[in-house]
Design an enzyme around this catalytic site. Structure first.
Site, mmCIF file in Angstrom:
data_model
loop_
_atom_site.group_PDB
_atom_site.id
_atom_site.type_symbol
_atom_site.label_atom_id
_atom_site.label_comp_id
_atom_site.label_asym_id
_atom_site.label_seq_id
_atom_site.Cartn_x
_atom_site.Cartn_y
_atom_site.Cartn_z
ATOM 1 N N GLU A 63 148.829 -15.005 143.516
ATOM 2 C CA GLU A 63 148.722 -13.939 142.138
ATOM 3 C C GLU A 63 147.152 -13.193 142.110
ATOM 4 O O GLU A 63 147.408 -11.977 141.609
ATOM 5 C CB GLU A 63 149.235 -14.415 141.085
ATOM 6 C CG GLU A 63 149.363 -13.490 139.792
ATOM 7 C CD GLU A 63 150.091 -13.616 138.696
ATOM 8 O OE1 GLU A 63 150.415 -13.031 137.827
ATOM 9 O OE2 GLU A 63 150.852 -14.950 138.619
ATOM 10 N N GLY A 83 150.592 -8.862 136.253
ATOM 11 C CA GLY A 83 151.310 -9.457 137.296
ATOM 12 C C GLY A 83 152.738 -9.844 136.427
ATOM 13 O O GLY A 83 152.566 -10.525 135.517
ATOM 14 N N HIS A 90 157.030 -21.969 150.018
ATOM 15 C CA HIS A 90 155.833 -22.938 150.825
ATOM 16 C C HIS A 90 156.417 -23.521 151.862
ATOM 17 O O HIS A 90 157.662 -24.367 151.971
ATOM 18 C CB HIS A 90 155.476 -24.108 149.781
ATOM 19 C CG HIS A 90 155.076 -23.496 148.444
ATOM 20 N ND1 HIS A 90 153.892 -22.708 148.330
ATOM 21 C CD2 HIS A 90 155.427 -23.729 147.186
ATOM 22 C CE1 HIS A 90 153.906 -22.421 147.144
ATOM 23 N NE2 HIS A 90 154.788 -22.799 146.437
ATOM 24 N N ARG A 92 154.521 -24.622 154.700
ATOM 25 C CA ARG A 92 153.738 -25.987 155.621
ATOM 26 C C ARG A 92 152.790 -26.633 154.780
ATOM 27 O O ARG A 92 152.202 -26.082 153.718
ATOM 28 C CB ARG A 92 152.998 -25.326 156.803
ATOM 29 C CG ARG A 92 152.309 -26.263 157.538
ATOM 30 C CD ARG A 92 151.306 -25.458 158.752
ATOM 31 N NE ARG A 92 152.115 -24.811 159.841
ATOM 32 C CZ ARG A 92 152.720 -25.371 160.523
ATOM 33 N NH1 ARG A 92 152.295 -26.599 160.979
ATOM 34 N NH2 ARG A 92 153.245 -24.607 161.687
ATOM 35 N N SER A 93 152.552 -27.697 154.638
ATOM 36 C CA SER A 93 151.365 -28.661 153.962
ATOM 37 C C SER A 93 150.058 -28.457 154.426
ATOM 38 O O SER A 93 150.104 -28.282 155.420
ATOM 39 C CB SER A 93 152.029 -30.037 153.640
ATOM 40 O OG SER A 93 151.943 -30.704 154.772
ATOM 41 N N HIS A 107 154.878 -1.356 148.230
ATOM 42 C CA HIS A 107 155.221 -0.260 147.405
ATOM 43 C C HIS A 107 154.197 -0.121 146.393
ATOM 44 O O HIS A 107 153.787 -0.779 145.473
ATOM 45 C CB HIS A 107 156.714 -0.496 146.711
ATOM 46 C CG HIS A 107 156.851 0.598 145.814
ATOM 47 N ND1 HIS A 107 157.422 1.820 146.064
ATOM 48 C CD2 HIS A 107 156.778 0.708 144.084
ATOM 49 C CE1 HIS A 107 157.452 2.451 144.898
ATOM 50 N NE2 HIS A 107 157.125 2.021 144.060
ATOM 51 N N GLY A 109 153.695 2.491 143.632
ATOM 52 C CA GLY A 109 154.151 3.401 142.725
ATOM 53 C C GLY A 109 153.209 3.856 141.502
ATOM 54 O O GLY A 109 152.095 2.892 141.478
#
Length: 140
Positions: A63, A83, A90, A92-93, A107, A109
């Site tokens: 984010e 946001g 998730h 893969r560790s 996109h 806009g």
């Protein structure tokens, strides 16, 4: 904002001071037309109790980068970014090292930006895949 790589990176890194981004040691390292990349160390500061990268830290990274990426497309004196939705898978560790996060515009806009965000490890393996929707608002 007219795109200038060095100015974008400087702005993003400056705005990160005294925020969650600084706490997580997120550093913006690359930008180009329609993308922004940052890195974050994986250590005990971002682990969950089992010693793995915490999904919440991964989402905070996604984010942070996706929201900062929207700054490249707005007039920061007249507009601001919020946001409004994020999803994460998730895959893969990771226990240590560095993860790299790149947000790419899907996109653009006037009032909504949609970003695809990939978190990769040092070997270019996909750790998490995220999608972020940002709303562009008039600055208050």
């Amino acid at each position: 904002m007219i795109f200038e790589r060095d100015k974008v990176l400087q702005l993003c890194n400056d705005w990160s001071k005294n925020t969650l981004m600084q706490t997580l040691e997120i550093e913006y390292i690359d930008a180009g037309e329609g993308f922004l990349t940052a890195k974050m160390p994986v250590n005990s500061r971002v682990h969950q109790p089992m010693g793995l990268l915490h999904g919440g830290a991964t989402v905070a990274l996604a984010e942070s980068v996706g929201s900062a990426a929207s700054l490249m497309f707005i007039n920061t004196e007249k507009q601001e970014v919020r946001g409004i939705e994020i999803s994460a898978n998730h895959l893969r560790s990771k226990r240590d090292g560095i993860v790299y996060c790149t947000a790419k515009i899907i996109h653009q806009g006037r009032s909504i930006h949609l970003w695809e965000i990939k978190i990769m490890d040092e070997k270019d393996r996909l750790i998490s895949l995220c999608k972020l929707t940002n709303m562009i608002l008039p600055r208050r």
